[in-house]
Design an enzyme around this catalytic site. Structure first.
Site, mmCIF file in Angstrom:
data_model
loop_
_atom_site.group_PDB
_atom_site.id
_atom_site.type_symbol
_atom_site.label_atom_id
_atom_site.label_comp_id
_atom_site.label_asym_id
_atom_site.label_seq_id
_atom_site.Cartn_x
_atom_site.Cartn_y
_atom_site.Cartn_z
ATOM 1 N N PHE A 74 0.895 -1.236 0.091
ATOM 2 C CA PHE A 74 -0.125 0.063 0.018
ATOM 3 C C PHE A 74 1.034 1.340 -0.142
ATOM 4 O O PHE A 74 2.153 1.185 0.362
ATOM 5 C CB PHE A 74 -1.242 -0.081 1.239
ATOM 6 C CG PHE A 74 -0.054 -0.015 2.559
ATOM 7 C CD1 PHE A 74 0.115 1.222 3.135
ATOM 8 C CD2 PHE A 74 0.146 -1.441 3.041
ATOM 9 C CE1 PHE A 74 0.699 0.991 4.305
ATOM 10 C CE2 PHE A 74 0.938 -1.174 4.268
ATOM 11 C CZ PHE A 74 1.125 -0.146 4.900
ATOM 12 N N PHE A 76 2.229 4.227 1.943
ATOM 13 C CA PHE A 76 3.766 3.518 1.478
ATOM 14 C C PHE A 76 4.227 2.760 2.326
ATOM 15 O O PHE A 76 5.171 2.876 3.145
ATOM 16 C CB PHE A 76 4.348 5.027 1.225
ATOM 17 C CG PHE A 76 3.651 6.162 0.332
ATOM 18 C CD1 PHE A 76 3.995 5.922 -0.908
ATOM 19 C CD2 PHE A 76 2.914 6.977 1.047
ATOM 20 C CE1 PHE A 76 3.088 6.980 -1.541
ATOM 21 C CE2 PHE A 76 2.459 8.238 0.344
ATOM 22 C CZ PHE A 76 2.452 7.702 -1.252
#
Ligand code: CUA
Length: 155
Positions: A74, A76
């Protein structure tokens, strides 16, 4: 139509090479099942957290020193974060993206795949040497792209 002898030879060689190429491709594809990665496993990217196996990300032992590591990518980061495995572990990484296109690379190994929302990426690697292996995102995915990383610790 008259064809020069050498011209005939070249035509035969060319046709032969083409036929051989098609035969090799066909044997690879149909008899040996060699095809490009086809992303056959699909998933609803909006329901990653509710969809198995991504509802329970983590390391799962599937054999003697053989593991499956389910990871959610995802912006980050990766979930779970740092993961420890024993030396010699054969790890199959199974990952998907919750949002945009990410990368999944372990530099110095053959592990390098794109992680696409809606698709399940799988890649296997055996960690023969102990060490701390970086997993990083190599697809630009937004403002935090450069911090998107985690580690596999091999002991
Ligand atoms: Cu994720 Cu760059």
């Amino acid at each position: 139509m008259h064809l020069h002898r050498y011209e005939k030879i070249w035509l035969m060689l060319g046709t032969g090479a083409l036929a051989l190429f098609i035969v090799i491709l066909s044997v690879n594809a149909f008899a040996m099942g060699m095809t490009p990665p086809s992303h056959m496993e699909m998933i609803d990217p909006k329901k990653v957290d509710q969809t198995a196996p991504f509802d329970k990300p983590g390391l799962k032992k599937i054999g003697p020193n053989e593991y499956e590591l389910v990871m959610v990518s995802f912006a980050f980061g990766y979930q779970p974060g740092n993961v420890e495995v024993p030396k010699g572990a054969k790890v199959t990484f199974i990952t998907t993206s919750k949002d945009v296109v990410h990368g999944f690379q372990i530099p110095g190994t053959n592990v390098n795949t794109m992680v696409l929302p809606g698709h399940v990426s799988k890649i296997t690697h055996t960690f023969d040497e102990p060490g701390k292996f970086l997993i990083l995102c190599n697809e630009y995915c937004g403002a935090g792209h450069q911090i998107m990383a985690t580690h596999v610790i091999v002991k």
